[in-house]
Design an enzyme around this catalytic site. Structure first.
Site, short mmCIF file in Angstrom:
data_model
loop_
_atom_site.label_atom_id
_atom_site.label_comp_id
_atom_site.label_asym_id
_atom_site.label_seq_id
_atom_site.Cartn_x
_atom_site.Cartn_y
_atom_site.Cartn_z
CG ASP A 13 -1.88 -1.19 1.21
OD1 ASP A 13 -2.24 -1.64 0.11
OD2 ASP A 13 -2.22 -1.67 2.30
CE LYS A 16 2.24 -2.29 -4.44
NZ LYS A 16 2.07 -1.95 -3.02
N GLY A 40 -4.65 -4.09 -3.84
CA GLY A 40 -5.65 -3.05 -4.07
C GLY A 40 -4.88 -1.81 -4.43
CG HIS A 41 -2.13 -1.79 -6.99
ND1 HIS A 41 -1.21 -2.30 -7.87
CD2 HIS A 41 -1.86 -2.39 -5.79
CE1 HIS A 41 -0.43 -3.17 -7.23
NE2 HIS A 41 -0.81 -3.25 -5.97
CD GLN A 221 0.66 -8.74 -2.83
OE1 GLN A 221 1.32 -9.37 -3.63
NE2 GLN A 221 -0.57 -8.38 -3.09
P1 GDP Z 1 -0.84 0.45 -3.54
O1 GDP Z 1 -1.44 -0.83 -3.09
O2 GDP Z 1 0.64 0.50 -3.33
O3 GDP Z 1 -1.22 0.84 -4.94
O4 GDP Z 1 -1.44 1.58 -2.57
P2 GDP Z 1 -3.00 1.71 -2.11
O5 GDP Z 1 -3.77 2.24 -3.24
O6 GDP Z 1 -3.48 0.47 -1.46
O7 GDP Z 1 -2.85 2.76 -0.93
C1 GDP Z 1 -2.34 4.03 -1.14
C2 GDP Z 1 -3.42 5.04 -0.71
O8 GDP Z 1 -2.84 6.32 -0.59
C3 GDP Z 1 -4.54 5.20 -1.73
O9 GDP Z 1 -5.73 5.52 -1.07
C4 GDP Z 1 -4.06 6.38 -2.58
O10 GDP Z 1 -5.12 7.09 -3.18
C5 GDP Z 1 -3.40 7.22 -1.53
N1 GDP Z 1 -2.26 8.03 -1.97
C6 GDP Z 1 -1.30 7.74 -2.90
N2 GDP Z 1 -0.35 8.70 -2.91
C7 GDP Z 1 -0.72 9.62 -1.99
C8 GDP Z 1 -0.14 10.83 -1.53
O11 GDP Z 1 0.92 11.26 -1.95
N3 GDP Z 1 -0.81 11.50 -0.53
C9 GDP Z 1 -1.98 11.05 -0.01
N4 GDP Z 1 -2.55 11.75 0.94
N5 GDP Z 1 -2.55 9.92 -0.43
C10 GDP Z 1 -1.93 9.20 -1.40
P1 IMO Z 2 -0.95 -4.08 -2.31
O1 IMO Z 2 -0.53 -4.62 -3.65
C1 IMO Z 2 -0.94 -4.60 2.04
C2 IMO Z 2 -0.96 -8.74 3.52
C3 IMO Z 2 -2.20 -9.20 4.25
C4 IMO Z 2 -1.58 -10.23 5.19
C5 IMO Z 2 -0.49 -10.86 4.32
C6 IMO Z 2 -0.91 -12.16 3.64
O2 IMO Z 2 -2.25 -3.36 -2.33
O3 IMO Z 2 0.17 -3.32 -1.67
P2 IMO Z 2 -2.50 -12.75 1.59
O4 IMO Z 2 -3.94 -12.48 1.36
O5 IMO Z 2 -1.59 -12.18 0.55
O6 IMO Z 2 -2.20 -14.20 1.84
O7 IMO Z 2 -2.15 -11.99 2.98
O8 IMO Z 2 -0.17 -9.91 3.35
N1 IMO Z 2 -1.21 -8.17 2.18
C7 IMO Z 2 -1.16 -6.87 1.88
N2 IMO Z 2 -0.95 -5.79 2.67
N3 IMO Z 2 -1.07 -4.44 0.71
C8 IMO Z 2 -1.24 -5.51 -0.10
O9 IMO Z 2 -1.24 -5.42 -1.45
C9 IMO Z 2 -1.33 -6.80 0.48
N4 IMO Z 2 -1.51 -8.04 -0.01
C10 IMO Z 2 -1.41 -8.87 1.04
O10 IMO Z 2 -2.82 -8.15 4.95
O11 IMO Z 2 -0.95 -9.58 6.26
MG MG Z 3 -2.94 -1.52 -1.79
#
Ligand code: GDP
Ligand code: IMO
Ligand code: MG
Length: 423
Positions: A13, A16, A40-41, A221
Protein backbone atom coordinates in the site's frame (compact mmCIF):
# COMPACT_ATOMS: atom_id res chain seq x y z
CA UNK A 1 15.24 -2.62 -24.58
CA UNK A 2 15.14 -3.41 -20.87
CA UNK A 3 12.23 -3.60 -18.47
CA UNK A 4 11.93 -1.24 -15.53
CA UNK A 5 10.42 -2.57 -12.32
CA UNK A 6 8.38 -0.61 -9.79
CA UNK A 7 7.84 -2.21 -6.40
CA UNK A 8 6.88 -1.55 -2.80
CA UNK A 9 9.67 -1.38 -0.22
CA UNK A 10 7.52 -1.62 2.92
CA UNK A 11 4.50 -3.75 3.85
CA UNK A 12 2.40 -2.86 0.80
CA UNK A 13 0.00 0.00 0.00
CA UNK A 14 2.88 2.39 -0.65
CA UNK A 15 1.00 3.98 -3.57
CA UNK A 16 2.19 1.75 -6.43
CA UNK A 17 -1.03 2.13 -8.43
CA UNK A 18 -0.83 5.92 -8.46
CA UNK A 19 2.79 6.02 -9.61
CA UNK A 20 2.43 3.30 -12.26
CA UNK A 21 -0.40 5.37 -13.74
CA UNK A 22 1.82 8.48 -13.69
CA UNK A 23 4.77 6.69 -15.33
CA UNK A 24 2.77 4.72 -17.93
CA UNK A 25 2.92 7.42 -20.68
CA UNK A 26 6.69 6.75 -20.83
CA UNK A 27 6.21 3.04 -21.58
CA UNK A 28 4.55 0.90 -24.25
CA UNK A 29 3.54 -1.93 -21.93
CA UNK A 30 2.67 -2.38 -18.25
CA UNK A 31 2.84 -5.88 -16.73
CA UNK A 32 1.91 -7.41 -13.37
CA UNK A 33 4.22 -10.25 -12.35
CA UNK A 34 2.98 -11.67 -9.03
CA UNK A 35 0.23 -11.56 -6.42
CA UNK A 36 -3.46 -11.48 -7.20
CA UNK A 37 -6.61 -9.81 -5.91
CA UNK A 38 -4.99 -9.43 -2.49
CA UNK A 39 -3.64 -6.26 -4.11
CA UNK A 40 -5.65 -3.05 -4.07
CA UNK A 41 -4.03 -0.34 -6.18
CA UNK A 42 -5.72 3.06 -6.03
CA UNK A 43 -5.64 5.65 -8.81
CA UNK A 44 -7.21 9.09 -8.77
CA UNK A 45 -7.60 11.49 -11.67
CA UNK A 46 -10.21 13.88 -13.05
CA UNK A 47 -12.17 13.59 -9.83
CA UNK A 48 -12.57 9.80 -10.19
CA UNK A 49 -11.13 7.10 -7.96
CA UNK A 50 -10.46 3.53 -9.15
CA UNK A 51 -9.20 0.52 -7.21
CA UNK A 52 -7.49 -2.18 -9.26
CA UNK A 53 -6.84 -5.68 -7.97
CA UNK A 54 -5.68 -7.88 -10.84
CA UNK A 55 -5.62 -5.49 -13.78
CA UNK A 56 -2.35 -3.53 -14.19
CA UNK A 57 -2.45 0.18 -13.34
CA UNK A 58 -1.43 1.16 -16.89
CA UNK A 59 -4.95 0.50 -18.14
CA UNK A 60 -6.14 4.11 -17.98
CA UNK A 61 -3.45 5.60 -20.17
CA UNK A 62 -4.38 5.54 -23.87
CA UNK A 63 -3.90 2.38 -25.83
CA UNK A 64 -1.04 0.86 -23.83
CA UNK A 65 -0.85 -2.92 -23.69
CA UNK A 66 -1.30 -4.36 -20.19
CA UNK A 67 -0.19 -7.89 -19.35
CA UNK A 68 -1.09 -10.20 -16.48
CA UNK A 69 1.98 -12.42 -16.25
CA UNK A 70 2.47 -16.08 -15.37
CA UNK A 71 3.46 -15.27 -11.79
CA UNK A 72 0.02 -13.82 -11.01
CA UNK A 73 -2.86 -15.80 -9.48
CA UNK A 74 -6.22 -14.90 -10.98
CA UNK A 75 -9.72 -15.25 -9.57
CA UNK A 76 -12.07 -15.25 -12.61
CA UNK A 77 -15.07 -14.06 -10.58
CA UNK A 78 -13.24 -11.06 -9.11
CA UNK A 79 -11.56 -10.40 -12.44
CA UNK A 80 -14.95 -10.30 -14.21
CA UNK A 81 -16.35 -7.85 -11.67
CA UNK A 82 -13.27 -5.61 -11.94
CA UNK A 83 -13.12 -5.70 -15.75
CA UNK A 84 -16.86 -5.14 -16.23
CA UNK A 85 -16.81 -2.13 -13.91
CA UNK A 86 -13.96 -0.63 -15.95
CA UNK A 87 -15.70 -1.31 -19.26
CA UNK A 88 -18.91 0.22 -17.88
CA UNK A 89 -17.00 3.40 -17.04
CA UNK A 90 -15.81 3.66 -20.64
CA UNK A 91 -12.42 1.95 -20.46
CA UNK A 92 -12.34 -0.74 -23.16
CA UNK A 93 -10.06 -3.57 -22.13
CA UNK A 94 -10.41 -6.61 -24.32
CA UNK A 95 -7.96 -5.54 -27.03
CA UNK A 96 -5.37 -4.20 -24.59
CA UNK A 97 -5.32 -6.68 -21.74
CA UNK A 98 -3.39 -9.88 -22.35
CA UNK A 99 -3.39 -12.71 -19.82
CA UNK A 100 -0.73 -15.39 -19.49
CA UNK A 101 -1.98 -18.94 -19.99
CA UNK A 102 0.51 -19.95 -17.31
CA UNK A 103 -1.07 -17.79 -14.59
CA UNK A 104 -2.73 -19.96 -11.94
CA UNK A 105 -6.44 -19.85 -11.20
CA UNK A 106 -7.77 -19.15 -7.72
CA UNK A 107 -10.59 -21.69 -7.27
CA UNK A 108 -13.61 -21.09 -5.01
CA UNK A 109 -12.26 -23.82 -2.73
CA UNK A 110 -8.93 -21.97 -2.47
CA UNK A 111 -10.80 -19.09 -0.86
CA UNK A 112 -12.53 -21.48 1.53
CA UNK A 113 -9.18 -23.10 2.37
CA UNK A 114 -7.67 -19.67 3.06
CA UNK A 115 -10.43 -19.03 5.63
CA UNK A 116 -10.11 -22.53 7.10
CA UNK A 117 -6.32 -22.29 7.54
CA UNK A 118 -6.64 -18.88 9.16
CA UNK A 119 -9.32 -20.13 11.54
CA UNK A 120 -7.12 -23.12 12.46
CA UNK A 121 -4.22 -20.79 13.32
CA UNK A 122 -6.30 -18.91 15.89
CA UNK A 123 -4.32 -16.07 17.47
CA UNK A 124 -1.33 -16.88 15.25
CA UNK A 125 -3.32 -16.10 12.09
CA UNK A 126 -1.55 -14.18 9.32
CA UNK A 127 -4.48 -11.83 8.80
CA UNK A 128 -4.68 -12.64 5.10
CA UNK A 129 -6.94 -10.80 2.69
CA UNK A 130 -9.03 -13.99 2.43
CA UNK A 131 -8.68 -14.16 -1.33
CA UNK A 132 -7.23 -17.67 -1.51
CA UNK A 133 -3.70 -16.49 -2.32
CA UNK A 134 -1.75 -18.89 -0.07
CA UNK A 135 -3.65 -22.06 -1.05
CA UNK A 136 -3.38 -21.21 -4.78
CA UNK A 137 0.39 -20.72 -4.66
CA UNK A 138 0.64 -23.86 -2.52
CA UNK A 139 -1.09 -25.85 -5.27
CA UNK A 140 1.16 -24.25 -7.88
CA UNK A 141 4.33 -25.27 -6.06
CA UNK A 142 3.03 -28.74 -5.20
CA UNK A 143 2.17 -29.23 -8.88
CA UNK A 144 -1.58 -29.47 -8.35
CA UNK A 145 -2.64 -26.11 -9.74
CA UNK A 146 -5.12 -25.27 -12.49
CA UNK A 147 -3.87 -22.67 -14.96
CA UNK A 148 -5.61 -20.11 -17.15
CA UNK A 149 -4.60 -22.13 -20.23
CA UNK A 150 -6.47 -25.12 -18.82
CA UNK A 151 -9.82 -23.44 -19.42
CA UNK A 152 -9.31 -24.09 -23.13
CA UNK A 153 -9.13 -27.91 -22.86
CA UNK A 154 -10.49 -30.64 -20.56
CA UNK A 155 -11.32 -27.96 -18.06
CA UNK A 156 -14.24 -29.68 -16.29
CA UNK A 157 -12.09 -32.68 -15.43
CA UNK A 158 -9.18 -30.57 -14.14
CA UNK A 159 -11.50 -28.40 -12.07
CA UNK A 160 -13.35 -31.38 -10.60
CA UNK A 161 -10.09 -33.10 -9.59
CA UNK A 162 -8.76 -30.00 -7.83
CA UNK A 163 -12.07 -29.33 -6.12
CA UNK A 164 -12.35 -32.93 -4.90
CA UNK A 165 -8.86 -32.70 -3.39
CA UNK A 166 -9.72 -29.48 -1.60
CA UNK A 167 -13.01 -30.88 -0.31
CA UNK A 168 -11.13 -33.80 1.15
CA UNK A 169 -8.83 -31.43 3.05
CA UNK A 170 -11.76 -29.32 4.29
CA UNK A 171 -13.58 -32.46 5.43
CA UNK A 172 -10.50 -33.47 7.41
CA UNK A 173 -10.50 -30.06 9.04
CA UNK A 174 -14.21 -30.39 9.80
CA UNK A 175 -14.72 -26.94 8.25
CA UNK A 176 -18.29 -25.94 7.27
CA UNK A 177 -18.85 -23.97 4.07
CA UNK A 178 -21.26 -23.41 1.21
CA UNK A 179 -19.83 -23.19 -2.29
CA UNK A 180 -23.03 -22.64 -4.26
CA UNK A 181 -22.92 -18.86 -4.78
CA UNK A 182 -19.12 -18.69 -5.04
CA UNK A 183 -18.99 -21.43 -7.63
CA UNK A 184 -21.74 -19.95 -9.80
CA UNK A 185 -19.99 -16.58 -10.01
CA UNK A 186 -16.70 -18.31 -10.62
CA UNK A 187 -17.97 -20.37 -13.56
CA UNK A 188 -19.41 -17.19 -15.09
CA UNK A 189 -15.96 -15.69 -14.64
CA UNK A 190 -14.38 -18.58 -16.54
CA UNK A 191 -16.69 -18.00 -19.53
CA UNK A 192 -15.91 -14.28 -19.39
CA UNK A 193 -12.16 -14.94 -19.30
CA UNK A 194 -12.40 -16.79 -22.63
CA UNK A 195 -13.18 -13.46 -24.36
CA UNK A 196 -9.69 -12.16 -23.53
CA UNK A 197 -6.41 -12.72 -25.32
CA UNK A 198 -4.82 -15.63 -23.48
CA UNK A 199 -1.15 -15.55 -24.41
CA UNK A 200 2.31 -16.96 -23.83
CA UNK A 201 3.35 -13.77 -22.13
CA UNK A 202 7.04 -14.69 -21.86
CA UNK A 203 7.26 -14.80 -25.68
CA UNK A 204 5.17 -11.67 -26.01
CA UNK A 205 7.30 -9.62 -23.61
CA UNK A 206 10.61 -10.74 -25.08
CA UNK A 207 9.39 -10.07 -28.63
CA UNK A 208 8.26 -6.62 -27.57
CA UNK A 209 11.66 -5.90 -26.00
CA UNK A 210 13.47 -7.10 -29.12
CA UNK A 211 11.35 -4.80 -31.27
CA UNK A 212 12.35 -1.82 -29.12
CA UNK A 213 9.24 -1.50 -26.94
CA UNK A 214 9.56 -0.42 -23.32
CA UNK A 215 7.96 -2.31 -20.43
CA UNK A 216 7.15 -1.26 -16.86
CA UNK A 217 6.62 -4.12 -14.41
CA UNK A 218 4.20 -3.34 -11.58
CA UNK A 219 4.84 -5.05 -8.27
CA UNK A 220 2.11 -5.92 -5.80
CA UNK A 221 2.37 -6.07 -1.98
CA UNK A 222 5.78 -4.99 -0.67
CA UNK A 223 9.26 -6.32 0.00
CA UNK A 224 8.56 -6.90 3.70
CA UNK A 225 5.72 -9.23 2.65
CA UNK A 226 7.98 -11.29 0.33
CA UNK A 227 7.76 -15.05 0.93
CA UNK A 228 11.57 -15.34 1.28
CA UNK A 229 12.72 -11.99 2.63
CA UNK A 230 9.66 -10.63 4.43
CA UNK A 231 8.72 -10.99 8.08
CA UNK A 232 7.99 -14.72 7.73
CA UNK A 233 5.49 -16.27 8.41
CA UNK A 234 3.52 -13.01 8.33
CA UNK A 235 3.98 -12.56 4.60
CA UNK A 236 2.19 -13.21 1.35
CA UNK A 237 2.89 -16.31 -0.74
CA UNK A 238 4.83 -14.88 -3.67
CA UNK A 239 8.15 -13.20 -4.42
CA UNK A 240 7.27 -9.54 -4.31
CA UNK A 241 10.91 -8.52 -4.85
CA UNK A 242 12.56 -7.56 -8.14
CA UNK A 243 13.59 -11.15 -8.90
CA UNK A 244 9.85 -11.93 -9.00
CA UNK A 245 9.62 -9.91 -12.22
CA UNK A 246 12.04 -12.37 -13.85
CA UNK A 247 10.16 -15.49 -12.81
CA UNK A 248 6.72 -13.91 -13.04
CA UNK A 249 7.11 -12.70 -16.60
CA UNK A 250 9.95 -14.69 -18.15
CA UNK A 251 12.31 -11.73 -18.31
CA UNK A 252 16.02 -12.56 -17.95
CA UNK A 253 17.92 -10.82 -15.11
CA UNK A 254 20.16 -8.98 -17.58
CA UNK A 255 17.03 -7.38 -19.08
CA UNK A 256 16.19 -5.49 -15.88
CA UNK A 257 16.83 -1.75 -16.21
CA UNK A 258 15.76 0.72 -13.56
CA UNK A 259 14.26 -0.51 -10.30
CA UNK A 260 11.90 2.05 -8.77
CA UNK A 261 11.53 1.53 -5.03
CA UNK A 262 8.45 3.15 -3.57
CA UNK A 263 7.86 4.00 0.10
CA UNK A 264 5.64 6.15 2.27
CA UNK A 265 7.12 9.08 4.23
CA UNK A 266 6.07 6.99 7.25
CA UNK A 267 5.11 3.32 7.46
CA UNK A 268 1.97 1.15 7.57
CA UNK A 269 1.10 -2.50 7.81
CA UNK A 270 -2.20 -4.35 7.55
CA UNK A 271 -2.68 -7.82 9.04
CA UNK A 272 -0.60 -9.52 11.73
CA UNK A 273 3.15 -9.61 12.20
CA UNK A 274 6.03 -7.57 13.56
CA UNK A 275 6.24 -3.83 12.94
CA UNK A 276 9.05 -2.27 15.03
CA UNK A 277 8.08 1.39 14.53
CA UNK A 278 4.34 0.91 15.08
CA UNK A 279 2.72 3.71 17.09
CA UNK A 280 -0.02 2.93 19.58
CA UNK A 281 -0.53 6.54 20.65
CA UNK A 282 -2.29 9.64 19.35
CA UNK A 283 0.40 10.23 16.73
CA UNK A 284 -0.40 6.81 15.24
CA UNK A 285 -4.10 7.70 15.18
CA UNK A 286 -3.30 11.04 13.59
CA UNK A 287 -1.27 9.41 10.78
CA UNK A 288 -4.10 6.91 10.25
CA UNK A 289 -6.75 9.65 10.02
CA UNK A 290 -4.74 12.09 7.90
CA UNK A 291 -3.50 9.31 5.59
CA UNK A 292 -6.92 7.57 5.35
CA UNK A 293 -5.10 4.40 6.24
CA UNK A 294 -7.83 1.83 5.71
CA UNK A 295 -7.28 -1.17 3.42
CA UNK A 296 -8.49 -0.70 -0.14
CA UNK A 297 -9.42 -4.41 -0.38
CA UNK A 298 -10.62 -5.38 3.08
CA UNK A 299 -11.34 -1.96 4.64
CA UNK A 300 -9.21 -2.96 7.65
CA UNK A 301 -7.53 -0.19 9.61
CA UNK A 302 -3.85 -0.10 8.70
CA UNK A 303 -1.38 -0.05 11.58
CA UNK A 304 0.71 3.14 11.38
CA UNK A 305 4.19 4.14 12.53
CA UNK A 306 7.31 6.14 11.72
CA UNK A 307 9.54 5.39 8.75
CA UNK A 308 11.87 2.43 9.33
CA UNK A 309 15.20 3.01 7.59
CA UNK A 310 16.66 -0.31 8.74
CA UNK A 311 13.92 -2.17 6.88
CA UNK A 312 14.15 0.22 3.91
CA UNK A 313 17.91 -0.28 3.52
CA UNK A 314 17.29 -4.04 3.52
CA UNK A 315 14.60 -3.70 0.83
CA UNK A 316 16.85 -1.50 -1.31
CA UNK A 317 19.62 -4.09 -1.08
CA UNK A 318 17.41 -7.07 -2.01
CA UNK A 319 15.84 -5.27 -4.96
CA UNK A 320 18.82 -3.36 -6.33
CA UNK A 321 16.79 -0.14 -6.24
CA UNK A 322 18.14 2.55 -8.58
CA UNK A 323 15.51 5.27 -7.99
CA UNK A 324 13.41 6.04 -4.96
CA UNK A 325 9.87 7.40 -4.88
CA UNK A 326 8.44 8.89 -1.67
CA UNK A 327 4.66 8.88 -1.25
CA UNK A 328 2.19 10.57 1.06
CA UNK A 329 4.56 13.32 2.19
CA UNK A 330 1.51 15.55 2.66
CA UNK A 331 0.24 13.32 5.46
CA UNK A 332 3.08 14.68 7.63
CA UNK A 333 2.40 18.31 6.62
CA UNK A 334 1.04 19.31 10.03
CA UNK A 335 3.62 17.60 12.24
CA UNK A 336 5.95 19.66 14.38
CA UNK A 337 8.51 16.85 14.72
CA UNK A 338 9.12 13.79 12.59
CA UNK A 339 10.92 10.67 13.68
CA UNK A 340 12.93 8.21 11.59
CA UNK A 341 14.20 4.85 12.85
CA UNK A 342 17.89 4.53 11.97
CA UNK A 343 18.83 1.42 13.95
CA UNK A 344 17.37 -1.30 16.18
CA UNK A 345 18.34 -2.00 19.76
CA UNK A 346 18.14 -5.65 20.79
CA UNK A 347 18.88 -6.47 24.44
CA UNK A 348 20.89 -3.26 24.78
CA UNK A 349 22.92 -3.82 21.62
CA UNK A 350 22.45 -1.52 18.62
CA UNK A 351 22.33 -3.00 15.12
CA UNK A 352 21.84 -1.22 11.79
CA UNK A 353 20.89 -4.28 9.70
CA UNK A 354 17.62 -6.20 9.42
CA UNK A 355 17.86 -9.26 11.70
CA UNK A 356 16.62 -12.85 11.14
CA UNK A 357 13.73 -12.44 13.51
CA UNK A 358 11.86 -9.31 14.57
CA UNK A 359 10.70 -10.04 18.09
CA UNK A 360 9.30 -7.81 20.81
CA UNK A 361 12.88 -7.32 22.02
CA UNK A 362 13.54 -5.14 18.96
CA UNK A 363 13.40 -1.46 19.94
CA UNK A 364 13.64 1.27 17.30
CA UNK A 365 16.36 3.90 17.69
CA UNK A 366 15.01 7.23 16.43
CA UNK A 367 16.45 10.42 15.03
CA UNK A 368 14.14 13.44 15.36
CA UNK A 369 13.79 15.96 12.57
CA UNK A 370 11.85 19.23 12.46
CA UNK A 371 8.53 19.06 10.60
CA UNK A 372 7.78 21.51 7.76
CA UNK A 373 4.31 22.51 8.98
CA UNK A 374 3.31 23.65 5.49
CA UNK A 375 0.51 22.48 3.21
CA UNK A 376 2.34 20.82 0.31
CA UNK A 377 -0.69 19.42 -1.53
CA UNK A 378 -0.85 22.15 -4.17
CA UNK A 379 2.85 22.36 -4.88
CA UNK A 380 3.92 21.77 -8.47
CA UNK A 381 7.70 21.83 -8.35
CA UNK A 382 10.56 21.06 -6.00
CA UNK A 383 11.44 24.76 -5.96
CA UNK A 384 8.43 25.26 -3.68
CA UNK A 385 9.53 22.69 -1.09
CA UNK A 386 9.97 24.08 2.43
CA UNK A 387 13.48 24.01 3.87
CA UNK A 388 12.63 21.40 6.51
CA UNK A 389 11.16 19.10 3.85
CA UNK A 390 14.33 19.37 1.77
CA UNK A 391 16.29 18.55 4.91
CA UNK A 392 14.13 15.43 5.42
CA UNK A 393 14.80 14.36 1.79
CA UNK A 394 18.56 14.95 2.18
CA UNK A 395 18.58 12.95 5.42
CA UNK A 396 16.74 10.04 3.81
CA UNK A 397 18.96 10.02 0.72
CA UNK A 398 22.05 9.99 2.89
CA UNK A 399 20.69 7.17 5.04
CA UNK A 400 19.45 5.12 2.08
CA UNK A 401 22.19 5.82 -0.48
CA UNK A 402 19.76 6.23 -3.39
CA UNK A 403 18.25 9.41 -4.85
CA UNK A 404 14.57 10.20 -4.31
CA UNK A 405 13.38 11.03 -7.82
CA UNK A 406 9.66 11.46 -7.29
CA UNK A 407 7.74 12.94 -4.37
CA UNK A 408 3.98 12.50 -4.07
CA UNK A 409 1.99 15.19 -2.25
CA UNK A 410 -1.56 13.89 -2.63
CA UNK A 411 -3.58 11.00 -4.09
CA UNK A 412 -4.29 12.64 -7.46
CA UNK A 413 -2.27 11.90 -10.60
CA UNK A 414 -1.38 15.62 -10.72
CA UNK A 415 -0.02 15.76 -7.17
CA UNK A 416 3.30 14.29 -8.23
CA UNK A 417 6.61 16.16 -8.28
CA UNK A 418 9.72 14.97 -10.09
CA UNK A 419 13.20 15.86 -8.93
CA UNK A 420 16.16 15.95 -11.34
CA UNK A 421 14.68 13.06 -13.38
CA UNK A 422 16.94 13.75 -16.37
CA UNK A 423 19.97 12.31 -14.56
P1 GDP B 1 -0.84 0.45 -3.54
O1 GDP B 1 -1.44 -0.83 -3.09
O2 GDP B 1 0.64 0.50 -3.33
O3 GDP B 1 -1.22 0.84 -4.94
O4 GDP B 1 -1.44 1.58 -2.57
P2 GDP B 1 -3.00 1.71 -2.11
O5 GDP B 1 -3.77 2.24 -3.24
O6 GDP B 1 -3.48 0.47 -1.46
O7 GDP B 1 -2.85 2.76 -0.93
C1 GDP B 1 -2.34 4.03 -1.14
C2 GDP B 1 -3.42 5.04 -0.71
O8 GDP B 1 -2.84 6.32 -0.59
C3 GDP B 1 -4.54 5.20 -1.73
O9 GDP B 1 -5.73 5.52 -1.07
C4 GDP B 1 -4.06 6.38 -2.58
O10 GDP B 1 -5.12 7.09 -3.18
C5 GDP B 1 -3.40 7.22 -1.53
N1 GDP B 1 -2.26 8.03 -1.97
C6 GDP B 1 -1.30 7.74 -2.90
N2 GDP B 1 -0.35 8.70 -2.91
C7 GDP B 1 -0.72 9.62 -1.99
C8 GDP B 1 -0.14 10.83 -1.53
O11 GDP B 1 0.92 11.26 -1.95
N3 GDP B 1 -0.81 11.50 -0.53
C9 GDP B 1 -1.98 11.05 -0.01
N4 GDP B 1 -2.55 11.75 0.94
N5 GDP B 1 -2.55 9.92 -0.43
C10 GDP B 1 -1.93 9.20 -1.40
P1 IMO C 1 -0.95 -4.08 -2.31
O1 IMO C 1 -0.53 -4.62 -3.65
C1 IMO C 1 -0.94 -4.60 2.04
C2 IMO C 1 -0.96 -8.74 3.52
C3 IMO C 1 -2.20 -9.20 4.25
C4 IMO C 1 -1.58 -10.23 5.19
C5 IMO C 1 -0.49 -10.86 4.32
C6 IMO C 1 -0.91 -12.16 3.64
O2 IMO C 1 -2.25 -3.36 -2.33
O3 IMO C 1 0.17 -3.32 -1.67
P2 IMO C 1 -2.50 -12.75 1.59
O4 IMO C 1 -3.94 -12.48 1.36
O5 IMO C 1 -1.59 -12.18 0.55
O6 IMO C 1 -2.20 -14.20 1.84
O7 IMO C 1 -2.15 -11.99 2.98
O8 IMO C 1 -0.17 -9.91 3.35
N1 IMO C 1 -1.21 -8.17 2.18
C7 IMO C 1 -1.16 -6.87 1.88
N2 IMO C 1 -0.95 -5.79 2.67
N3 IMO C 1 -1.07 -4.44 0.71
C8 IMO C 1 -1.24 -5.51 -0.10
O9 IMO C 1 -1.24 -5.42 -1.45
C9 IMO C 1 -1.33 -6.80 0.48
N4 IMO C 1 -1.51 -8.04 -0.01
C10 IMO C 1 -1.41 -8.87 1.04
O10 IMO C 1 -2.82 -8.15 4.95
O11 IMO C 1 -0.95 -9.58 6.26
MG1 MG D 1 -2.94 -1.52 -1.79
Amino acid sequence: MKVDVLLGLQWGDEGKGKVVDVLTPRYDVVARFQGGPNAGHTLEFEGQKYILRSIPSGIFQGDKVNIIGNGVVLDPALFKAEAEALEASGHALKERLHISKKAHLILPTHRVLDAAYEAAKGDAKVGTTGKGIGPTYTDKVSRNGVRVGDILENFDQKYAAAKARHEQILKGMNYQYDLTALEKEWMEGIEYLKQFQLVDSEHEINNLLTSGKSVLCEGAQGTMLDIDFGSYPFVTSSNTVCAGACTGLGVAPNKIGDVYGIFKAYCTRVGSGPFPTELFDETGDQICTLGHEFGSVTGRRRRCGWIDLVALRYSIMINGVTKLIMMKSDVLDSFNTIKACVAYKINGEEIDYFPYDITEAVEPVYVELPGWETDMTKMQSEDEFPEEFNAYLDFLEEQLGVAIKIVSVGPDRDQTIERYMEE
